[in-house]
Design a protein around this motif. Structure first.
Motif, mmCIF file in Angstrom:
data_model
loop_
_atom_site.group_PDB
_atom_site.id
_atom_site.type_symbol
_atom_site.label_atom_id
_atom_site.label_comp_id
_atom_site.label_asym_id
_atom_site.label_seq_id
_atom_site.Cartn_x
_atom_site.Cartn_y
_atom_site.Cartn_z
ATOM 1 N N HIS A 6 0.813 -1.215 0.000
ATOM 2 C CA HIS A 6 0.000 0.000 0.000
ATOM 3 C C HIS A 6 0.844 1.262 0.000
ATOM 4 C CE1 HIS A 6 1.122 -0.137 4.214
ATOM 5 N NE2 HIS A 6 0.601 -1.352 4.283
ATOM 6 N N GLY A 7 2.082 1.173 0.491
ATOM 7 C CA GLY A 7 2.945 2.341 0.534
ATOM 8 C C GLY A 7 2.593 3.356 1.593
ATOM 9 N N ARG A 8 1.718 2.998 2.506
ATOM 10 C CA ARG A 8 1.236 3.975 3.501
ATOM 11 C C ARG A 8 2.141 4.068 4.735
ATOM 12 N NH1 ARG A 8 -2.135 7.061 0.606
ATOM 13 N NH2 ARG A 8 -3.641 5.805 -0.553
ATOM 14 N N TYR A 9 2.676 2.956 5.199
ATOM 15 C CA TYR A 9 3.548 2.958 6.369
ATOM 16 C C TYR A 9 4.597 1.868 6.199
ATOM 17 C CZ TYR A 9 0.391 -0.862 7.761
ATOM 18 O OH TYR A 9 -0.353 -2.013 7.789
ATOM 19 N N ALA A 10 5.732 2.042 6.888
ATOM 20 C CA ALA A 10 6.797 1.049 6.885
ATOM 21 C C ALA A 10 6.680 0.179 8.131
ATOM 22 C CB ALA A 10 8.155 1.748 6.845
ATOM 23 N N TYR A 11 7.325 -0.971 8.094
ATOM 24 C CA TYR A 11 7.313 -1.849 9.266
ATOM 25 C C TYR A 11 8.037 -1.188 10.436
ATOM 26 C CZ TYR A 11 8.176 -5.555 12.555
ATOM 27 O OH TYR A 11 8.229 -6.283 13.706
ATOM 28 N N SER A 12 7.451 -1.335 11.631
ATOM 29 C CA SER A 12 8.058 -0.826 12.856
ATOM 30 C C SER A 12 7.607 -1.711 14.009
ATOM 31 C CB SER A 12 7.638 0.624 13.103
ATOM 32 O OG SER A 12 8.082 1.080 14.367
ATOM 33 N N GLY A 13 8.537 -2.440 14.630
ATOM 34 C CA GLY A 13 8.201 -3.294 15.764
ATOM 35 C C GLY A 13 7.987 -2.471 17.021
ATOM 36 N N LEU A 14 6.906 -2.725 17.715
ATOM 37 C CA LEU A 14 6.540 -1.910 18.884
ATOM 38 C C LEU A 14 7.660 -1.780 19.912
ATOM 39 C CD1 LEU A 14 4.435 -0.328 20.532
ATOM 40 C CD2 LEU A 14 3.542 -2.508 21.357
ATOM 41 N N PRO A 15 8.364 -2.857 20.300
ATOM 42 C CA PRO A 15 9.384 -2.698 21.350
ATOM 43 C C PRO A 15 10.563 -1.822 20.955
ATOM 44 C CG PRO A 15 8.766 -5.005 21.083
ATOM 45 C CD PRO A 15 8.206 -4.261 19.908
ATOM 46 N N ARG A 16 10.743 -1.553 19.660
ATOM 47 C CA ARG A 16 11.897 -0.778 19.202
ATOM 48 C C ARG A 16 11.588 0.707 19.050
ATOM 49 N NH1 ARG A 16 15.741 -4.364 17.141
ATOM 50 N NH2 ARG A 16 15.434 -6.355 18.233
ATOM 51 N N ARG A 17 10.403 1.124 19.411
ATOM 52 C CA ARG A 17 10.021 2.519 19.210
ATOM 53 C C ARG A 17 10.338 3.383 20.438
ATOM 54 N NH1 ARG A 17 3.905 1.153 17.178
ATOM 55 N NH2 ARG A 17 4.510 -0.400 15.603
ATOM 56 N N PRO A 18 10.444 4.701 20.243
ATOM 57 C CA PRO A 18 10.603 5.604 21.393
ATOM 58 C C PRO A 18 9.411 5.498 22.344
ATOM 59 C CG PRO A 18 11.113 6.747 19.343
ATOM 60 C CD PRO A 18 10.522 5.422 18.962
ATOM 61 N N VAL A 19 9.685 5.703 23.612
ATOM 62 C CA VAL A 19 8.645 5.672 24.639
ATOM 63 C C VAL A 19 8.223 7.105 24.966
ATOM 64 C CG1 VAL A 19 8.107 5.028 27.023
ATOM 65 C CG2 VAL A 19 9.499 3.502 25.595
ATOM 66 N N TYR A 20 6.941 7.319 25.069
ATOM 67 C CA TYR A 20 6.426 8.634 25.441
ATOM 68 C C TYR A 20 5.217 8.428 26.351
ATOM 69 C CZ TYR A 20 3.212 7.623 21.542
ATOM 70 O OH TYR A 20 2.300 7.040 20.692
ATOM 71 N N ASP A 21 4.693 9.501 26.889
ATOM 72 C CA ASP A 21 3.556 9.433 27.809
ATOM 73 C C ASP A 21 2.345 10.133 27.203
ATOM 74 O OD1 ASP A 21 5.031 8.144 29.802
ATOM 75 O OD2 ASP A 21 5.652 10.035 30.734
ATOM 76 N N TRP A 22 1.182 9.727 27.677
ATOM 77 C CA TRP A 22 -0.040 10.483 27.464
ATOM 78 C C TRP A 22 -0.110 11.563 28.539
ATOM 79 C CZ3 TRP A 22 -1.157 9.453 22.845
ATOM 80 C CH2 TRP A 22 -1.137 8.157 22.330
ATOM 81 N N PRO A 23 -1.078 12.455 28.519
ATOM 82 C CA PRO A 23 -1.128 13.535 29.521
ATOM 83 C C PRO A 23 -1.045 13.021 30.953
ATOM 84 C CG PRO A 23 -2.689 13.970 27.768
ATOM 85 C CD PRO A 23 -2.140 12.596 27.497
ATOM 86 N N ASN A 24 -0.377 13.810 31.779
ATOM 87 C CA ASN A 24 -0.221 13.527 33.205
ATOM 88 C C ASN A 24 0.536 12.226 33.456
ATOM 89 O OD1 ASN A 24 -1.746 15.878 34.019
ATOM 90 N ND2 ASN A 24 -3.604 14.756 33.467
ATOM 91 N N GLY A 25 1.445 11.871 32.544
ATOM 92 C CA GLY A 25 2.292 10.708 32.744
ATOM 93 C C GLY A 25 1.605 9.378 32.597
ATOM 94 N N ARG A 26 0.420 9.353 32.055
ATOM 95 C CA ARG A 26 -0.293 8.080 31.905
ATOM 96 C C ARG A 26 0.195 7.357 30.658
ATOM 97 N NH1 ARG A 26 -6.094 10.852 33.517
ATOM 98 N NH2 ARG A 26 -5.544 11.265 35.679
ATOM 99 N N ARG A 27 0.004 6.047 30.656
ATOM 100 C CA ARG A 27 0.529 5.232 29.559
ATOM 101 C C ARG A 27 -0.560 4.538 28.749
ATOM 102 N NH1 ARG A 27 5.886 3.564 29.868
ATOM 103 N NH2 ARG A 27 7.175 5.411 30.194
#
Length: 305
Positions: A6-27
């Motif tokens: 489809h050309g829309r997105y490339a493969y990316s394994g979840l454990p290899r991605r940067p970690v970030y938070d939702w508001p107020n430090g929630r995950r």
């Protein structure tokens, strides 16, 4: 061997991605996607409670219409009782059919998400210009009644053509819900620039669960609870999105509503530790993150038009 893509997105394994938070430090971010849908009488597509007969199929048409006349009002009351927000996935024809229902969700501050004109049709089978017109017609109705452009879109029947993400981006949409390939938002490529894919469930969705797999209401509620508890544990390692897809003519039935109440009360009780929100708020949060935090869209190659 090179398979079509489809050309829309490339493969990316979840454990290899940067970690970030939702508001107020929630995950863990949790949202309810409530489908409010309208169907043509005597023609077109529609879910079936029982095998339909010759048109007009009164049995199944009336069963679906129950959702707008009764079921959705019961769900609204339940959401109020539990202080739960909702993303309303709205067929634009409902502005004419039952404007009081749409107004009731608008009045509680819920998000209106584009969901085509009616679920009696699929957009993905249309010629590109006809699909563009469908999107334009549904969008114009939402702008007229809501006073602003909707941020998100879910295709009727999760139906997309190869051009759909491009057409949505060109129409001003910022995120789509059709691609159930991840537990995190992911940027997708279009010829007009990136559009965000926000996770929308096909497992935790009452249509596949109850209509297709004939799952009992208590089992579907248990699935919601189990999904929440496990994703809450998994979110210690990475931010996740849990969507709950509901249809008013299914879970608005009293014998299912009693079990749904139990499942949603379980989630509402954890409001201090998880982010109970709307799909549009999830998209807006991701848009503010530094570039590269969320997997970027590939360079547009023209695959998928």
């Amino acid at each position: 061997m090179h398979l079509p893509t489809h050309g829309r997105y490339a493969y990316s394994g979840l454990p290899r991605r940067p970690v970030y938070d939702w508001p107020n430090g929630r995950r863990l971010a949790v949202y309810i996607g409530l489908n409010l849908e309208h169907f043509a009488f005597g023609e077109g597509l529609g879910a079936e409670l029982a095998p339909g007969g010759p048109q007009p199929d009164v049995l199944n048409y009336a069963w679906r219409d129950y959702g707008n006349r009764v079921g959705a009002w019961r769900l609204l009351e339940l959401f109020d009782q539990l202080s739960l927000p909702a993303s309303v996935l709205l067929n634009s024809s409902l502005y004419h059919y039952c404007p009081q229902l749409v107004a009731a969700f608008r009045d509680r501050g819920d998000e209106m998400v584009g969901h085509g004109r009616t679920n009696a049709e699929r957009q993905g089978i249309l010629a590109e210009e006809d699909e563009r017109q469908l999107i334009a017609e549904a969008t114009a109705a939402m702008v007229r009644y809501e006073g602003r452009l909707p941020a998100g879109w879910l295709g009727p029947w999760i139906s997309q053509s190869r051009a759909t993400p491009c057409l949505l981006k060109e129409a001003g949409y910022r995120y789509v819900l059709d691609w159930a390939m991840d537990d995190q938002p992911v940027w997708m490529a279009t010829r007009a620039g990136p559009i965000l894919s926000v996770p929308y469930p096909q497992e935790l969705n009452d249509i596949p669960a109850i209509v297709a797999r004939r799952m009992d209401a208590d089992a579907f509620a248990d699935m919601i609870v189990d999904q929440f508890d496990e994703m809450r544990r998994q979110a210690a390692d990475a931010p996740l999105v849990m969507g709950i897809a509901l249809h008013a003519y299914l879970v608005g039935q009293p014998h299912r509503l009693v079990h749904l109440r139990r499942a949603l009360a379980h989630i509402a009780a954890a409001a201090g530790d998880v982010w109970i929100t709307r799909a549009g708020a999830i998209a807006a949060h991701v848009e503010r993150l530094p570039k590269g935090t969320v997997p970027d869209a590939p360079s547009w190659s023209g695959d998928g038009r």
